[in-house]
Design a protein around this motif. Structure first.
Motif, PDB file in Angstrom:
ATOM      1  N   PHE A   1       0.851  -1.106   0.123  1.00  0.00           N
ATOM      2  CA  PHE A   1      -0.231   0.041  -0.013  1.00  0.00           C
ATOM      3  C   PHE A   1       1.027   1.113   0.082  1.00  0.00           C
ATOM      4  N   GLY A   2       0.602   2.163  -0.979  1.00  0.00           N
ATOM      5  CA  GLY A   2       1.503   3.343  -0.907  1.00  0.00           C
ATOM      6  C   GLY A   2       0.638   4.695  -0.943  1.00  0.00           C
ATOM      7  N   ASP A   3       1.018   5.641  -0.293  1.00  0.00           N
ATOM      8  CA  ASP A   3       0.271   6.893  -0.552  1.00  0.00           C
ATOM      9  C   ASP A   3       0.969   7.884  -1.130  1.00  0.00           C
ATOM     10  N   ALA A   4       0.386   8.951  -1.467  1.00  0.00           N
ATOM     11  CA  ALA A   4       0.702  10.160  -2.255  1.00  0.00           C
ATOM     12  C   ALA A   4       1.746  11.092  -1.818  1.00  0.00           C
TER      13      ALA A   4
ATOM     14  N   TYR B   1       4.330   3.574  -6.366  1.00  0.00           N
ATOM     15  CA  TYR B   1       2.982   2.988  -6.120  1.00  0.00           C
ATOM     16  C   TYR B   1       2.161   3.937  -4.954  1.00  0.00           C
ATOM     17  N   VAL B   2       0.878   4.235  -5.685  1.00  0.00           N
ATOM     18  CA  VAL B   2      -0.040   4.732  -4.570  1.00  0.00           C
ATOM     19  C   VAL B   2      -1.206   4.123  -4.820  1.00  0.00           C
TER      20      VAL B   2
ATOM     21  N   GLU C   1      -8.607  -9.752   7.399  1.00  0.00           N
ATOM     22  CA  GLU C   1      -9.009 -10.283   8.636  1.00  0.00           C
ATOM     23  C   GLU C   1      -7.651 -10.664   9.489  1.00  0.00           C
ATOM     24  N   ILE C   2      -6.519 -10.784   8.984  1.00  0.00           N
ATOM     25  CA  ILE C   2      -5.465 -11.025  10.105  1.00  0.00           C
ATOM     26  C   ILE C   2      -4.772  -9.461  10.361  1.00  0.00           C
ATOM     27  N   THR C   3      -4.945  -8.454   9.490  1.00  0.00           N
ATOM     28  CA  THR C   3      -4.550  -7.257  10.015  1.00  0.00           C
ATOM     29  C   THR C   3      -5.422  -6.411  10.556  1.00  0.00           C
ATOM     30  N   GLY C   4      -6.528  -6.573  10.424  1.00  0.00           N
ATOM     31  CA  GLY C   4      -7.500  -5.735  10.978  1.00  0.00           C
ATOM     32  C   GLY C   4      -7.901  -4.426  10.265  1.00  0.00           C
ATOM     33  N   VAL C   5      -7.410  -4.431   8.859  1.00  0.00           N
ATOM     34  CA  VAL C   5      -7.310  -3.163   8.278  1.00  0.00           C
ATOM     35  C   VAL C   5      -8.409  -3.244   7.213  1.00  0.00           C
ATOM     36  N   ASP C   6      -9.145  -2.375   7.041  1.00  0.00           N
ATOM     37  CA  ASP C   6      -9.924  -2.133   6.041  1.00  0.00           C
ATOM     38  C   ASP C   6      -9.665  -1.665   4.719  1.00  0.00           C
ATOM     39  N   LEU C   7      -9.023  -2.441   3.835  1.00  0.00           N
ATOM     40  CA  LEU C   7      -8.374  -2.090   2.712  1.00  0.00           C
ATOM     41  C   LEU C   7      -9.120  -1.205   1.890  1.00  0.00           C
TER      42      LEU C   7
ATOM     43  N   VAL D   1      -6.303   7.084   0.937  1.00  0.00           N
ATOM     44  CA  VAL D   1      -5.260   7.624   0.180  1.00  0.00           C
ATOM     45  C   VAL D   1      -5.670   8.502  -1.064  1.00  0.00           C
ATOM     46  N   ALA D   2      -6.674   7.903  -1.570  1.00  0.00           N
ATOM     47  CA  ALA D   2      -7.214   8.684  -3.038  1.00  0.00           C
ATOM     48  C   ALA D   2      -7.660  10.067  -2.653  1.00  0.00           C
ATOM     49  N   SER D   3      -8.058  10.236  -1.360  1.00  0.00           N
ATOM     50  CA  SER D   3      -8.465  11.619  -0.982  1.00  0.00           C
ATOM     51  C   SER D   3      -7.333  12.490  -0.368  1.00  0.00           C
ATOM     52  N   GLY D   4      -5.903  11.888  -0.701  1.00  0.00           N
ATOM     53  CA  GLY D   4      -4.850  12.732  -0.442  1.00  0.00           C
ATOM     54  C   GLY D   4      -4.354  12.501   1.078  1.00  0.00           C
ATOM     55  N   GLU D   5      -5.168  11.486   1.802  1.00  0.00           N
ATOM     56  CA  GLU D   5      -4.480  11.125   3.168  1.00  0.00           C
ATOM     57  C   GLU D   5      -3.036  10.613   3.405  1.00  0.00           C
ATOM     58  N   VAL D   6      -2.620  10.714   4.531  1.00  0.00           N
ATOM     59  CA  VAL D   6      -1.498   9.724   4.849  1.00  0.00           C
ATOM     60  C   VAL D   6      -1.973   8.508   5.139  1.00  0.00           C
ATOM     61  N   LEU D   7      -1.036   7.223   4.781  1.00  0.00           N
ATOM     62  CA  LEU D   7      -1.349   5.911   5.235  1.00  0.00           C
ATOM     63  C   LEU D   7      -1.745   5.765   6.674  1.00  0.00           C
ATOM     64  N   PRO D   8      -2.970   5.336   6.996  1.00  0.00           N
ATOM     65  CA  PRO D   8      -3.409   5.374   8.402  1.00  0.00           C
ATOM     66  C   PRO D   8      -2.647   4.538   9.391  1.00  0.00           C
ATOM     67  N   LYS D   9      -1.566   3.713   8.760  1.00  0.00           N
ATOM     68  CA  LYS D   9      -0.620   2.968   9.941  1.00  0.00           C
ATOM     69  C   LYS D   9       0.595   3.038   9.338  1.00  0.00           C
ATOM     70  N   ARG D  10       1.763   3.049  10.270  1.00  0.00           N
ATOM     71  CA  ARG D  10       3.111   2.865   9.665  1.00  0.00           C
ATOM     72  C   ARG D  10       3.393   1.564  10.006  1.00  0.00           C
ATOM     73  N   GLN D  11       4.479   0.972   9.183  1.00  0.00           N
ATOM     74  CA  GLN D  11       4.909  -0.579   9.023  1.00  0.00           C
ATOM     75  C   GLN D  11       4.922  -1.088  10.474  1.00  0.00           C
ATOM     76  N   ASP D  12       5.423  -0.489  11.337  1.00  0.00           N
ATOM     77  CA  ASP D  12       5.645  -1.027  12.594  1.00  0.00           C
ATOM     78  C   ASP D  12       4.068  -1.039  13.473  1.00  0.00           C
ATOM     79  N   GLU D  13       3.180  -0.472  13.031  1.00  0.00           N
ATOM     80  CA  GLU D  13       2.072  -0.825  13.777  1.00  0.00           C
ATOM     81  C   GLU D  13       1.210  -1.666  13.147  1.00  0.00           C
ATOM     82  N   LEU D  14       1.815  -2.562  12.184  1.00  0.00           N
ATOM     83  CA  LEU D  14       1.072  -3.455  11.464  1.00  0.00           C
ATOM     84  C   LEU D  14       1.479  -4.637  11.948  1.00  0.00           C
ATOM     85  N   SER D  15       0.670  -5.805  12.221  1.00  0.00           N
ATOM     86  CA  SER D  15       1.037  -7.181  12.684  1.00  0.00           C
ATOM     87  C   SER D  15      -0.079  -8.220  12.158  1.00  0.00           C
ATOM     88  N   ILE D  16       0.259  -9.374  12.385  1.00  0.00           N
ATOM     89  CA  ILE D  16      -0.350 -10.534  11.910  1.00  0.00           C
ATOM     90  C   ILE D  16      -1.238 -10.791  13.064  1.00  0.00           C
TER      91      ILE D  16
END
Ligand code: ADP
Ligand code: ADP
Ligand code: MG
Length: 645
Positions: free
Chosen positions: A214-217, A268-269, A307-313, A320-335
């Motif tokens: 997942f990328g952001d602008a 990639y965005v 389901e394993i990350t709790g993120v609604d893709l 992201v399409a609205s220009g926001e920053v990714l809601p989570k950083r890498q270290d905030e994501l887990s399985i």
């Protein structure tokens, strides 16, 4: 944040996108073709615009009509879903040029990854390991053959513009190369309008591992771990899970980092998937996993990652399409836990997985314990115009066995009629020992086909449940009232929803000990001289449906239930299951055929389907001619059963 969204797609993915948009307070606009006038996505959206006739080429693939629909309804953004226009860079550009927000990567990113050869060249430059092979400009048959010889067989010829598992040929030896090349080029030209190919080493013990990125602008790119999609049929995914079984932390880190590098290399965005092929002959090892391609869109199997990350893709896509920053950083994501998905298709595994079209008169999808992403509804229909997926069933668990067990039960209790489904096939796949051990590869389903195709026998429990249902009906009572009705046999303890009921089948007394209301289907447990059997039954207006919770559904006539049990395929009439064109006739009238032997190949829904003999016998009637158009239900071949010894 965008306030209104047009969804340039149909079916389950349109419904999936509408669900999140609604939760975020975004107004939704659906588009639909003639065939979809009453479809679920049209009913669910706030507004819907008709965009043309049923064939996708005249509706869902016409960018101008979709952009006009957005303008007309005041939609600010367009989400393309998957398939259709989702990876069409020109459409993405046209959306942007029209002053609308494109929910997806920049057209240049799509272009960079659109052709498999250019994408691989780009990845090599970015330091991502790619599948060994030939990407050259020189497309002369001599050069391609020489490259294949140098790579070493087996090799895979791939259309550079390919997708959806089409335009690929595995070649075993130098002698087979020239023919395979021609047929691959032909398919590539007709399906993708581009006959260029690349050649890859065919990876042995292949496992399909992919990474959600997942990328952001603002230049951020994260990964959301891997999925394993190794259960495939004809290079198309059937069952997908996350995480990948047998993936150790170091290997995961290596391939996820490679995926992030790949995404960054094309700026990639949005949501994307980097697909890798792994040689799993010695487990999953970072030095034996290679980049295959990138899908620059939301993937069919995205729910297992959610389901394993709790993120609604989809929520992330809209943010992201609205220009926001990714809601989570890498270290905030887990399985957390395990998730697995099965694609429920309207198709008949018994006749070469031919798509099954028609009305969806009865639909029972599992309604608890699993997530169901669907775009159909009872009373709707499966038409020949689009991908015949009915639903995605997604189960989760603390660990892999728990998630698999739940999904298998969900497939076993799925019942759709009269359209045929692969539910019983899926249930069998999920019980396969190699799969349970996590040692599958992409060849498993083909290699185990014999065991995975559901049998033709009609279980006793089904006949008995049918007999009971007929008895019930002739008494004029509903199954719920059976508890109060005793025809014969012993009365068992009755509790609410549990009845006791007896009847005779072929002069043998049967005793029903439980009758449970389960949605609109009644589960019946039958005690008889041979032991206890489980079956469910549904009294429909003109027939009785029954099954034994193995994913199969049977329609029972009174004669059948009364004990004249013959094989389900007693009738050797091979009907065309849908309108299509005959592309090959493999048998002649009067010929002897063996069970499973190919009779006729039909082209419909963009795919080739072979109809096979249901049992050993003789071709008694043949009404198929190569090149001929046939309508649904046309009798193509009739097989007369070989005399039993
Ligand atoms: P995935 O890995 O997400 O399954 P595919 O490339 O196989 O990726 O295709 C994704 C989906 O897009 C398919 O399940 C199918 O529904 C749809 N699709 C693929 N190719 C086409 C096509 N040529 N026309 C319409 N839909 C397509
Ligand atoms: P598509 O665009 O049709 O999805 P892919 O390149 O992603 O094409 O390949 C589809 C499937 O084919 C993969 O998931 C994998 O099962 C198989 N496959 C592709 N390349 C190879 C290879 N080099 N060796 C073995 N199997 C492969
Ligand atoms: Mg692919």
């Amino acid at each position: 944040m965008i306030q209104s969204l047009l969804i340039a797609n149909r079916g389950e993915i349109a419904c999936r996108i509408i669900r999140t948009a609604r939760a975020m307070g975004v107004r939704t606009v659906a588009v639909y073709s003639d065939a979809d006038a009453k479809a679920l996505h049209v009913r669910q959206a706030d507004e819907a615009v008709h965009i043309g006739p049923s064939p996708a080429r005249e509706s869902y693939l016409v960018g101008d009509k979709i952009i006009a629909a957005a303008k007309q309804t005041g939609a600010e953004a367009i989400h393309p879903g998957y398939g259709f226009l989702s990876e069409n860079a020109d459409f993405a550009q046209a959306v942007i040029d029209a002053g609308l927000v494109w929910v997806g990567p920049a057209p240049d990113s799509i272009r960079a990854m659109g052709l498999k050869d250019a994408a691989k060249a780009r990845m090599i430059a970015a330091g991502v390991p790619v599948t060994p092979g030939y990407l050259g400009e020189d497309q002369s048959p001599e050069r391609l053959q020489a490259e294949a010889d140098a790579i070493g067989y087996p090799v895979l010829i791939k259309a550079v513009a390919g997708g959806g598992g089409k335009g690929m040929r595995r070649v075993e030896s130098a002698a087979d190369f020239a023919d395979a090349l021609l047929s691959c080029q032909r398919e590539a030209a007709s399906s993708f309008g581009d006959d260029r190919v690349l050649i890859e080493k065919y990876i042995l013990s292949p496992r399909h591992i992919e990474v959600q990125v997942f990328g952001d602008a603002h230049g951020n790119v994260v990964h959301l771990f891997e999925r394993d999609c190794s259960l495939q049929r004809r290079h198309q995914k059937v069952i997908e899970e996350a995480p990948a079984p047998g993936m150790d932390e170091a290997t995961r880190e290596a391939i996820c980092a490679a995926a992030v590098r790949a995404a960054k290399a094309v700026d990639y965005v949005g949501a994307g998937t980097i697909e890798f092929i792994a040689d799993a002959s010695d487990g999953l090892r970072a030095d034996r996993i290679w980049f295959m391609e990138m899908n620059t869109r939301l993937q069919v199997e995205h729910p297992v990652t959610e389901e394993i990350t709790g993120v609604d893709l989809v929520e992330w896509q809209l943010r992201v399409a609205s220009g926001e920053v990714l809601p989570k950083r890498q270290d905030e994501l887990s399985i957390d836990g395990w998730a697995i998905e099965a694609r429920l298709y309207a198709e008949d595994p018994k006749i070469g997985f031919l798509p099954s079209t028609g009305p969806l008169t009865h639909v029972m999808l599992p309604d608890h314990q699993v997530r169901v992403d669907t775009g159909i509804h009872e009373g709707g229909a499966v038409t020949p115009f689009y991908d015949p997926m009915i639903a995605k069933l997604i189960a989760t668990g603390n660990d892999r066995p728990a998630a698999i067990d739940r999904l298998r039960k969900a497939c076993e209790t799925t019942a759709v009629w009269p359209v045929k489904t692969n539910a019983a096939f899926l249930a069998r796949c999920l019980a396969n020992e190699q799969f349970l051990a996590g040692t599958m590869d992409t060849g498993l389903l083909a290699a185990s086909a014999e065991m995975l195709i559901p049998p033709n026998d009609v279980p006793d429990a089904v006949l008995q449940a049918g007999a009971m249902a007929i008895t019930t009906r002739s008494l004029g009572v509903t199954p719920h009232q059976i508890g109060d009705t005793l025809i014969g046999g012993d009365l068992a303890a009755a509790t609410p929803w549990t009845g006791a009921f007896g009847f005779r089948l072929n002069a043998v007394p049967q005793r029903v000990i439980h009758l449970l209301a389960d949605g609109h289907l009644e589960s019946v447990q039958i005690d008889n001289p041979w032991g206890q059997l489980d079956a469910w039954v549904e009294l429909a207006d003109d027939m009785i449906l029954s099954g034994v919770n193995d994913g199969r559904v049977f329609a029972i006539s009174e004669a059948r239930a009364a004990g004249t049990a013959t094989g389900a395929a007693a009738d050797g009439a091979i009907l065309s299951p849908m309108p299509g064109r005959i592309i090959a006739v493999e048998v002649a009238a009067g010929a002897s055929v063996a069970k499973g032997e190919k009779l006729v190949t039909l082209e419909a829904m963009k795919m080739e389907h072979s109809l096979v003999a249901p049992f050993d016998g003789v071709v008694a009637e043949l009404n198929a001619e190569t090149g001929g158009q046939v309508s649904e239900g046309a009798l193509l071949v009739r097989i007369e059963r070989a005399e039993e010894e």
